[in-house]
Scaffold this active site. Structure first.
Site: not given
Length: 367
Positions: A111, A251, A281
């Protein structure tokens, strides 16, 4: 030394949407359960491979910068879900774009990939080695999920975002200012797909069922700490006070993590981009997609100090500071789009959902 400035941006989100209600048709969950714990309402499911997602976002970014693919010096694809490892998925993106002169490679920092890629691309430009780089964050995580496990099945989605980084000699130091990257590998197993890669034993078990390990509370604690410390370090490097940060693009893993980060660095919530409710996500794609949408919504202004922050498997973490240039609108628009999709998200996922259910039943029966 040259500066590395973002001059183009674009995103590509697949049209098939998987809602929380859709998940409740085959998992013991509900919209209220998912929304209250994560902030997620729906996510995208891709019907095409990751290279097509990435290339489409890349074409949008090229158009926004007023460039063509043959002007690129490099393509960096940040992903932990490559369509192919040999050769790199970035080489397929190059093939689609016809960027014949570009160097290409994949980068896996999960990520945190886009933030890692930002520093890497900026360094190549600052040294004079390259002038124009296409940086893409793209993921197809729905291909790895165990659709019998609620804790991970509700969290992830597919998508891609991209930026063009170009060299400039702006005396006002427009562009990339600083970054801080790191990895907390002591606890790498708390976010872990143990059998995705060459460690996987061939000809054993169910070929397409992956062991996705996810320890939410510990990840939360370390995510806030890692992103918070990286952000503080970066702002000190760039000589920017907390109250001089105009906009933050974090994020998009969990709304609670974003809230905690805002409190840790004392940032007004109105100055933080949040779009997790639409996409979930998307790993390395979350930051560039959120950045694109912030620009589309007019939330980033010329001269703004912009902070990026991310945390991912590894446990990687990072932050970067950017001073935005004069242009906040695209030079051109691209009509690039994905191949047509004639299925719903549930229809796309049906074989995987059935396969996961059958595999888990077989395991239970064998005990």
């Amino acid at each position: 030394m040259h500066n590395a400035e973002i001059t183009g941006w674009g995103k590509c989100m697949p049209p098939a949407r998987l809602t929380n209600h859709d998940l409740s048709t085959f998992l013991d969950t509900s919209d209220e359960w998912i929304s209250s714990r994560t902030g997620i309402k729906e996510r995208c499911v891709s019907h095409v491979d990751i290279a097509e997602l990435a290339a489409t976002a890349g074409l949008q970014a090229l158009a926004a910068a007023g460039l063509t693919a043959d002007q690129l010096d490099a393509i960096i694809l940040c992903t932990c879900t490559p369509g192919t490892s040999v050769p790199s998925s970035a080489s397929r993106v190059q093939q689609i774009l016809k960027a014949d002169q570009a160097a290409v490679f994949d980068m896996n920092a999960a990520c945190s990939g886009f933030v890692y890629g930002m520093q890497t691309a900026s360094a190549l430009i600052q040294t004079g080695a390259m002038k124009r780089i296409l940086l893409i964050g793209a993921e197809r995580l729905t291909q790895l999920l165990d659709w019998t496990k609620r804790d991970t099945a509700v969290l992830f989605g597919d998508g891609a975002g991209a930026v063009i980084l170009e060299a400039n000699d702006d005396a006002e130091k427009v562009g990339f200012l600083a970054a801080k990257l790191g990895c907390d590998s002591e606890k790498r197993e708390i976010l872990f797909i143990s059998d995705f890669g060459t460690n996987r034993k061939r000809f054993s078990g169910v070929d397409t069922l992956y062991n996705f390990q996810f320890e939410g509370p510990e990840i939360f604690k370390r995510a806030v700490k890692g992103m918070g410390e990286a952000a503080t370090n970066v702002l000190a490097q760039a000589n920017i006070a907390n109250n001089e940060v105009n906009f933050i693009v974090p994020h998009q893993a969990n709304l609670r993590i974003i809230d905690a980060l805002a409190k840790r660095i004392d940032a007004p919530y109105d100055n933080i981009m949040v779009n997790i409710e639409k996409y979930g996500n998307t790993s390395a794609a979350t930051v560039p997609v959120a950045l694109c949408e912030a620009l589309e919504e007019g939330r980033i202004k010329p001269g703004d100090n912009v902070l990026l922050a991310a945390f991912g498997a590894g446990l990687t973490w990072g932050a970067a500071a950017i001073r935005w240039g004069k242009r906040v609108t695209p030079i051109n628009q691209s009509d690039a789009s994905l191949s047509p999709c004639d299925k719903t998200a549930l229809e796309i996922l049906a074989p995987a959902i059935k396969g996961c259910q059958e595999a888990r039943k077989a395991e239970a029966d064998a005990k």
